[in-house]
Design a protein around this motif. Structure first.
Motif, PDB file in Angstrom:
ATOM      1  N   GLN A   1      37.259  36.750  42.625  1.00 51.12           N
ATOM      2  CA  GLN A   1      38.047  37.959  42.850  1.00 51.12           C
ATOM      3  C   GLN A   1      38.588  38.511  41.540  1.00 51.12           C
TER       4      GLN A   1
ATOM      5  N   TYR B   1      35.770  40.254  39.728  1.00 53.98           N
ATOM      6  CA  TYR B   1      35.434  41.482  40.449  1.00 53.98           C
ATOM      7  C   TYR B   1      36.426  42.593  40.097  1.00 53.98           C
TER       8      TYR B   1
ATOM      9  N   GLN C   1      29.286  37.379  45.449  1.00 51.61           N
ATOM     10  CA  GLN C   1      29.628  38.479  44.549  1.00 51.61           C
ATOM     11  C   GLN C   1      28.993  38.330  43.164  1.00 51.61           C
TER      12      GLN C   1
END
Length: 288
Positions: free
Chosen positions: A47, A50, A105
Motif C-alpha cells: 500500500q 502504491y 499490485q
C-alpha cells in the motif's frame, strides 16, 4: 519485423537461465525463508509503494501515454502475463525497476531519462525484461532478501551474517538478470534490439545514442570474454562482479546474443507461439 510470436502457455522455467535456477534453489535453502515470507511481506508495504507511485509518478494507460501502454500490452501478450501497472517517473538516472510482493499490485517504473534515448522497440525490450521479473516471481524474493539482510545486521554476529547473506543475494540478483534479458528477447525477438539497450545503458545519452555502433560494442564484448583466458584477468573479473547488482553490460549482450542462436530459443518460439501482425495490435508502434 512484420510478425511476432505470442508465446501461449509460456512458463517461467521455459526460459529461466540455468544460473538463475541454481541461485534460486540456493536462496530457498536459507534458514527461515518460509517464515520470513509469511511475516515480513505484509500488505502495508504494498500500500505504501502504491500511494507513493500514485502521488509522484504518471500512471500509464489507454488515455495516458497510450503508445507506451500499447507496448506494454503487446509485451504482456507475448509473454502470456497479465499487465501490471506501469508508471513513468521523472528522474535523471536512466533506470527501470519492478516491484511485487506476494504477486499483488505489481508495478513497473520507468524513468524519463531512460525513455529519452531508447526507440520504441528498445523500450518494449526493457518492459519485457521487467515483466520477466514478474513472470519468474523475482520481485518477492528480491524484496525478501533485502529485508533479511537488513534484519541480520541487528542480530548477534550480525555483520558477519549480513555479509554472507549479501553475497548470496547479489549472486542471485545477477543470475536473475540473465533470465530477464531472455524475457526481453522473447518480447523483441531480435537480439540486436536487446544488445542495443545494453549498449545505450553502458554509454548512451539522447545525443550520443544515434552515433553508437552496435557491432563495435559486440566486438568489445568478445574482448571482455577473452580476458577469462588469462588467470589474472579471470580473477579480476570475479572480484569486480561480487560488488555488482547486475552483470556487466558487455557480458549480458554476449549472453543474449548467444542464446538467440541456440536450438532452445528456436524451439521455444516454435512450440509456444502463434503469429500476429504488429499493425493490428492496440496502441501499436506507429503512434510513437
Amino acid at each position: 519485423m512484420d510478425k511476432k510470436s505470442i508465446l501461449t502457455g509460456l512458463r517461467a522455467n521455459h526460459f529461466r537461465h540455468p544460473l538463475d535456477l541454481q541461485a534460486t534453489e540456493s536462496l530457498k535453502q536459507l534458514p527461515g525463508l518460509g517464515l520470513a515470507i509469511r511475516t515480513l511481506l505484509r500488505p502495508t508495504a504494498e500500500q505504501f509503494f502504491y500511494l507513493e507511485n500514485i502521488a509522484t509518478s504518471v500512471l500509464v494507460g489507454p488515455h495516458q501515454l497510450p503508445a507506451i501502454y500499447g507496448l506494454l500490452e503487446e509485451a504482456c501478450q507475448v509473454l502470456d502475463i497479465e499487465p501490471p501497472q506501469l508508471y513513468v517517473k521523472q528522474h535523471p538516472v536512466p533506470n527501470a525497476y519492478t516491484f511485487a510482493m506476494r504477486g499483488k499490485q505489481p508495478f513497473i517504473v520507468v524513468h524519463t531519462s531512460l525513455i529519452e534515448f531508447l526507440n520504441p522497440q528498445e523500450l518494449q525490450a526493457v518492459l519485457g525484461h521487467e515483466l520477466g521479473h514478474l513472470k519468474c516471481d523475482h520481485g518477492v524474493y528480491l524484496t525478501l532478501a533485502n529485508l533479511i539482510a537488513l534484519a541480520a545486521s541487528h542480530l548477534p554476529l550480525g555483520p558477519v551474517l549480513a555479509q554472507n547473506l549479501q553475497s548470496q543475494i547479489l549472486e542471485w540478483v545477477r543470475c536473475a538478470e540473465f533470465t530477464c534479458d531472455r524475457a526481453a528477447l522473447l518480447v523483441s525477438q531480435d537480439a540486436r534490439v536487446v544488445a542495443s539497450v545494453l549498449m545505450k545503458l553502458a554509454g548512451g545519452s539522447p545525443t550520443l545514442s544515434p552515433q553508437l555502433n552496435l557491432d563495435a560494442f559486440l566486438s568489445q564484448a568478445n574482448a571482455y570474454e577473452d580476458l577469462s583466458h588469462d588467470q589474472l584477468g579471470a580473477f579480476l573479473k570475479q572480484i569486480r562482479a561480487q560488488e555488482l547488482t547486475h552483470p556487466v553490460p558487455v557480458l549480458r549482450a554476449k549472453e543474449i546474443t548467444q542464446w538467440h542462436g541456440t536450438l532452445d530459443y528456436q524451439k521455444l518460439l516454435e512450440t509456444c507461439s502463434i503469429q500476429y501482425n504488429n499493425d493490428s495490435t492496440k496502441g501499436g508502434w506507429r503512434n510513437w
